[in-house]
Design an enzyme around this catalytic site. Structure first.
Site, PDB file in Angstrom:
ATOM      1  N   GLY A  98      -0.305   0.331  -4.690  1.00 59.24           N
ATOM      2  CA  GLY A  98       0.176  -0.256  -3.443  1.00 59.24           C
ATOM      3  C   GLY A  98      -0.974  -0.711  -2.557  1.00 59.24           C
ATOM      4  O   GLY A  98      -2.055  -1.094  -3.029  1.00 59.24           O
ATOM      5  N   SER A  99      -0.770  -0.627  -1.243  1.00 61.60           N
ATOM      6  CA  SER A  99      -1.676  -1.271  -0.280  1.00 61.60           C
ATOM      7  C   SER A  99      -3.080  -0.691  -0.205  1.00 61.60           C
ATOM      8  O   SER A  99      -3.973  -1.326   0.371  1.00 61.60           O
ATOM      9  CB  SER A  99      -1.042  -1.244   1.113  1.00 61.60           C
ATOM     10  OG  SER A  99       0.125  -2.043   1.144  1.00 61.60           O
TER      11      SER A  99
END
Length: 618
Positions: free
Chosen positions: A325-326
């Site tokens: 993810g981020s």
């Protein structure tokens, strides 16, 4: 005439008898000489030519050769605290059938002697009294009444207790067995693993079964010795005077980079947080920001190597990759700053969504076109803003930076079963792949690889591959350091410091729209840099990314102005509805707080400066 003839016949007969006797005598003498010659030849053959071989065979028949198991080396932490060591123990055994036969015969000869059943009762009662809480009388009886020729029974016991039992009851035997002790119980169990002995190998010899005990078995095991004992003709009675042909060489001790106090804290905090978040699994790691040394590495599920271990013996922190993810937006940020694509204060007009090939990507919150600084793109974790900058950086450059950060490659930390994760090369990408990769989807890494990325930023742009084995200490006390891995320059020192400072915006606690996504990670008195992450999990049922199953991640540096530690965290499928289920930032706060106190880290000279994340709309 008749009388004369008779005398002649008798004379001839006498001469014939004498001649026959002489022939028999000569034949007898000849046979005797021949027998003596054959005997002499055999004697010469035996005493001359076969003497050595026959002597060796006779010696072997009255010698009992046995192996002397080498003492297994210990495993210690960076401060010398013992995590695993070996001690001597005894395993009780018996021959129930032989015992029955022996005492049945004695009782038949002398009815005042106990029956086999009575004698077994007496033995069981004595052993249970000598080993209270270790084995019960019934457990001993169950073993002694088995219809077998040999059986072990009970757990391993102290040699002194075993000697008292076998001296009182010679029908009970005790076998030497080394036992492996883990004083911390489940402390670092997924790292250390476990060692045990197996019946099909040298009696009492410990062998590593899992973890470092297995992968470092040749280092820890040492070299077995050999001894001989003289025995009586029947081979059962050992004559005193054991001789050592070759002494055993103890194994080397192994020193790890972990700090057992930090490891204990990390395991406890991670397990508690994962339970409150109702996560399926969780992993965490603490690295030295400069050297890449692993100070702690944990999973929420573990085991106690002192007991029976059938579950949770793996080490998902290094063996099980996930989509980050981020937190992976670090790659785009570092690459874009390094190549001069943007600056921290570059203002981007970020729309609510962006189209990449046939895919539309939006942000986690609804908004129209808003002016964000590039620092704000990181601080507010904008997918759209990240993809805008990634497209300027270019696909090949993004991939090159991802490889430089160590993705798609094993770190070489020294733990068995390490995964390299998956980073597909550009020639395998589809048209929409570059709408996934820069925001942390479509590739996988381990929590150790994730922390290693941030270690490069904390270390002025040089990624030092993590390691967990520090040194080997031989039985002679000589210390041999494991080679330190060479660093890999990922970005320039200036870029690393710029990105590190930008990441302080993630924990910025300010009124919206300038609040970072990980403000709960902030630590009073210290500057903190970090990045939150939420990645959708692939759902095979719909062949799409799930809207309900996620990985929650956080990676951070403390203190940000003088980096000492890097912390990486991952929660697998936490339940939404609680703070723990939506962010790992509070867990980072707890771990960082412990580290700053444990190592008495100097507070930051000044608070992190306020950073503008989003400008007012015109």
């Amino acid at each position: 005439m008749a009388r004369r003839s008779t005398r002649l016949i008798r004379g001839r007969t006498a001469r014939t008898n004498v001649a026959g006797s002489n022939r028999r005598l000569r034949v007898g003498r000849l046979l005797m000489v021949l027998a003596l010659v054959l005997t002499s030849v055999k004697l010469v053959q035996v005493q001359g030519f076969q003497a050595s071989a026959l002597s060796e065979k006779a010696l072997q028949q009255r010698l009992d050769r046995s192996v002397i198991p080498a003492e297994r080396g210990s495993i210690v932490d960076r401060n010398g605290n013992v995590l695993a060591f070996s001690s001597e123990a005894r395993q009780l055994y018996a021959n129930p059938r032989l015992l029955d036969r022996e005492f049945a015969e004695q009782h038949a000869k002398d009815p005042s002697k106990p029956t086999p059943a009575e004698y077994k009762q007496e033995i069981a009662r004595f052993i249970a009294q000598e080993l209270p809480g270790v084995i019960t009388e019934q457990e001993v009886l169950d073993a002694l009444f088995r219809d077998v020729g040999f059986t072990y029974f009970g757990p391993k016991i102290d040699p002194g207790k075993a000697r008292e039992i076998t001296e009182r009851y010679p029908q009970i035997g005790s076998e030497y067995q080394a036992t492996r002790e883990y004083p911390g119980g489940n402390l670092a169990a997924n790292i250390i693993g476990a060692a045990n002995w197996r019946k099909d190998e040298v009696p009492g010899k410990l062998r590593g079964q899992i973890g470092l005990e297995f992968s470092l078995d040749s280092v820890l095991a040492g070299k077995d010795g050999q001894q001989v004992s003289d025995t009586a003709l029947d081979g059962d009675l050992v004559i005193p005077g054991t001789r050592e042909l070759q002494p055993a060489v103890p194994g080397s001790d192994v020193e790890l980079t972990i700090d057992s106090d930090v490891q204990f804290m990390l395991q406890r905090e991670l397990a508690d947080y994962a339970r409150e978040a109702k996560a399926k699994n969780a992993s965490a790691v603490v690295l030295d920001a400069k050297t890449g040394e692993v100070y702690a590495l944990a999973n929420d599920k573990t085991f106690d190597p002192n007991g029976s271990w059938a579950e949770n013996t793996g080490n998902p922190a290094v063996t099980t990759p996930y989509e980050p993810g981020s937190v992976a937006k670090l790659i785009t940020a570092a690459g874009a700053i390094e190549d001069g694509v943007v600056k921290p204060d570059t203002v981007l007009q970020v729309p609510g969504s962006i189209k990449v090939a046939d895919r539309t990507v939006g942000d986690a919150w609804s908004h129209g076109t808003v002016p964000m600084t590039f620092t704000g793109v990181l601080g507010k974790s904008s997918n759209v803003g990240t993809l805008m900058v990634a497209q300027q950086l270019g696909e090949q450059r993004w991939y090159d930076f991802a490889r430089s950060f160590g993705l798609g490659q094993r770190t070489g930390v020294g733990l068995p079963g390490e995964s390299a994760g998956v980073l597909p090369p550009p020639d395998e990408w589809s048209g929409s792949s570059f709408g996934n990769l820069p925001i942390g989807q479509g590739f996988s890494l381990t929590v150790l690889q994730m922390a290693s990325m941030y270690q490069a930023i904390a270390n002025d742009g040089v990624r030092v591959p993590p390691r967990i084995i520090s040194a080997e200490i031989g039985p002679d006390g000589k210390r041999v350091e494991r080679p330190r891995p060479g660093g890999v320059r990922v970005v320039s020192p200036e870029t690393a410091r710029t990105v590190k400072d930008m990441l302080r915006s993630v924990v910025q606690d300010a009124p919206q729209p300038n609040r970072g996504t990980g403000s709960a990670a902030a630590l009073a008195g210290y500057q903190v840099s970090g990045k939150t992450g939420t990645a959708q999990q692939y759902d095979p049922a719909c062949k799409c990314y799930s809207n309900s199953k996620h990985w929650i991640t956080f990676a951070g540096i403390v203190p940000a102005d003088s980096p000492r530690f890097v912390i990486g965290l991952m929660l697998d499928r936490p339940a939404y509805g609680t703070q723990q289920g939506s962010s790992a930032a509070p867990l980072f706060h707890n771990i960082a707080s412990f580290l700053t106190q444990r190592y008495q880290l100097q507070m930051s000279r000044e608070p992190a400066p306020f950073q503008v994340l989003q400008l007012p709309a015109p």
